[in-house]
Design an enzyme around this catalytic site. Sequence first.
Site, PDB file in Angstrom:
ATOM      1  N   TYR A   3     -15.168 -11.455   0.260  1.00  0.00           N
ATOM      2  CA  TYR A   3     -15.889 -10.228  -0.076  1.00  0.00           C
ATOM      3  C   TYR A   3     -17.132 -10.524  -0.911  1.00  0.00           C
ATOM      4  O   TYR A   3     -18.186  -9.894  -0.739  1.00  0.00           O
ATOM      5  CB  TYR A   3     -14.966  -9.282  -0.841  1.00  0.00           C
ATOM      6  CG  TYR A   3     -13.922  -8.629   0.013  1.00  0.00           C
ATOM      7  CD1 TYR A   3     -14.236  -7.526   0.814  1.00  0.00           C
ATOM      8  CD2 TYR A   3     -12.615  -9.103   0.040  1.00  0.00           C
ATOM      9  CE1 TYR A   3     -13.280  -6.922   1.610  1.00  0.00           C
ATOM     10  CE2 TYR A   3     -11.651  -8.503   0.830  1.00  0.00           C
ATOM     11  CZ  TYR A   3     -11.984  -7.415   1.618  1.00  0.00           C
ATOM     12  OH  TYR A   3     -11.034  -6.821   2.410  1.00  0.00           O
TER      13      TYR A   3
ATOM     14  N   ARG B  44      -3.174   6.721   1.103  1.00  0.00           N
ATOM     15  CA  ARG B  44      -3.702   7.907   1.761  1.00  0.00           C
ATOM     16  C   ARG B  44      -2.737   8.590   2.716  1.00  0.00           C
ATOM     17  O   ARG B  44      -2.983   9.715   3.136  1.00  0.00           O
ATOM     18  CB  ARG B  44      -5.007   7.549   2.497  1.00  0.00           C
ATOM     19  CG  ARG B  44      -6.173   7.297   1.565  1.00  0.00           C
ATOM     20  CD  ARG B  44      -7.416   6.882   2.321  1.00  0.00           C
ATOM     21  NE  ARG B  44      -7.301   5.510   2.818  1.00  0.00           N
ATOM     22  CZ  ARG B  44      -8.222   4.898   3.566  1.00  0.00           C
ATOM     23  NH1 ARG B  44      -9.311   5.557   3.923  1.00  0.00           N
ATOM     24  NH2 ARG B  44      -8.052   3.651   3.955  1.00  0.00           N
TER      25      ARG B  44
ATOM     26  N   ARG C  67       0.829  -1.204   0.000  1.00  0.00           N
ATOM     27  CA  ARG C  67       0.000   0.000   0.000  1.00  0.00           C
ATOM     28  C   ARG C  67       0.866   1.257   0.000  1.00  0.00           C
ATOM     29  O   ARG C  67       0.504   2.278   0.597  1.00  0.00           O
ATOM     30  CB  ARG C  67      -0.963  -0.012   1.194  1.00  0.00           C
ATOM     31  CG  ARG C  67      -2.325   0.615   0.900  1.00  0.00           C
ATOM     32  CD  ARG C  67      -3.228   0.592   2.123  1.00  0.00           C
ATOM     33  NE  ARG C  67      -3.727  -0.727   2.423  1.00  0.00           N
ATOM     34  CZ  ARG C  67      -3.938  -1.211   3.656  1.00  0.00           C
ATOM     35  NH1 ARG C  67      -3.679  -0.467   4.707  1.00  0.00           N
ATOM     36  NH2 ARG C  67      -4.396  -2.426   3.838  1.00  0.00           N
TER      37      ARG C  67
ATOM     38  N   ARG D 111      -6.514  11.833  -5.719  1.00  0.00           N
ATOM     39  CA  ARG D 111      -7.804  11.172  -5.520  1.00  0.00           C
ATOM     40  C   ARG D 111      -8.942  12.196  -5.552  1.00  0.00           C
ATOM     41  O   ARG D 111     -10.018  11.921  -6.096  1.00  0.00           O
ATOM     42  CB  ARG D 111      -7.808  10.403  -4.195  1.00  0.00           C
ATOM     43  CG  ARG D 111      -9.148   9.751  -3.893  1.00  0.00           C
ATOM     44  CD  ARG D 111      -9.053   8.772  -2.755  1.00  0.00           C
ATOM     45  NE  ARG D 111     -10.373   8.346  -2.300  1.00  0.00           N
ATOM     46  CZ  ARG D 111     -10.588   7.288  -1.538  1.00  0.00           C
ATOM     47  NH1 ARG D 111      -9.594   6.530  -1.151  1.00  0.00           N
ATOM     48  NH2 ARG D 111     -11.805   6.984  -1.156  1.00  0.00           N
TER      49      ARG D 111
ATOM     50  N   ASP E  42      -7.013  -2.450  -7.186  1.00  0.00           N
ATOM     51  CA  ASP E  42      -7.688  -3.001  -6.021  1.00  0.00           C
ATOM     52  C   ASP E  42      -7.919  -4.484  -6.255  1.00  0.00           C
ATOM     53  O   ASP E  42      -8.108  -4.910  -7.397  1.00  0.00           O
ATOM     54  CB  ASP E  42      -9.028  -2.291  -5.790  1.00  0.00           C
ATOM     55  CG  ASP E  42      -9.614  -2.623  -4.431  1.00  0.00           C
ATOM     56  OD1 ASP E  42     -10.446  -3.561  -4.360  1.00  0.00           O
ATOM     57  OD2 ASP E  42      -9.260  -1.983  -3.437  1.00  0.00           O
TER      58      ASP E  42
END
Length: 355
Positions: free
Chosen positions: A154, A31, A27, A40, A77
């Site tokens: 998921y 962020r 990652r 973003r 992703d």
Amino acid sequence: MTELKNDTFLRALLKQPVDYTPIWMMRQAGRYLPEYRATRARAGSFMGLCTSPDYATEVTLQPLERFELDAAILFSDILTIPDAMGLGLYFADGEGPKFERPLRDEAAIKALAVPHIEDKLQYVIDAVSSIRKALDGRVPLIGFSGSPFTLACYMIEGGGSADFRHVKAMLYSRPDLLHRILEINALAVTEYLNAQIEAGAQAVQIFDTWGGALTHAAYREFSLQYMQKIVAGLKRENEGRKVPVIVFTKGGGQWLEAIAAIGADAVGLDWTTDIGAARARVGDKVALQGNLDPNALFAEPAAIEREVARILASYGQGSGHVFNLGHGISQFVNPDHAGVLVDAVHRLSRDYHVA
């Protein structure tokens, strides 16, 4: 394709001699970087970033402009595959990814099909090509996918889960249905990763984020065997050199020997497994990747350096170690602390690679 200027990461994965221990961070484009947050905002949403090759290229390169990382990883992703299967991926504010149509119905499971890459996932393949061109041989590019079981979690739960009640109910009550999902997922992941390799990915990683939630027997049956099928089906050479494969099961330290036996080149470790003990257990079968506790990056710089030194000493002399976090970097980490980590690994590791 442009010749690689820094192939230390690829050589370490293949246990070839290197001058220092290479590092990248799971990652690493994310962020915690203000420049990522700005991009973003321009893209309008997370999926706006993922589905635009230009934006995906921009954010993939951002951490490399800050830090002397030894690899870039495709910005995407793991849920692109189930999204391409028509499950209706969306992101709820503060709640993470969700699916409009989770797989709970037998008819829907029987109808599940491998998505056509060129129709549904071409934006990812275009991003790989774009990133490789932008890197211009600076460092290798890593492609990736979620594991069949992690994707299934998921797809069945409809989003993240604390207890995986729907997945485990299916596993125990209707294992045939879960195996059907996993078989389709394995075929899809194999095609997807091969398409990334053909577009320019120079190594690939399978993220088995939720494999550690399984029992000993269930892990082998519902996660490991499907990753082994993927590894067996991957294109392992491209552009005249080997394409290494990394398998990472979070919480999988107890199955290390079994994971090392499925044919991958490297095994990722989370922070709960001692890397020296792991090396002793797997010998020369695979390289090891890891495994700083991501939360160590909240500590002061001197403490981060101590942890780096401890992990390097635990692994010991010689190649076959790619330094990484034991999971993804937190969005709340000070970017300067990530810089401390990268610099410490490069500086402190050279003594372990003296010929």
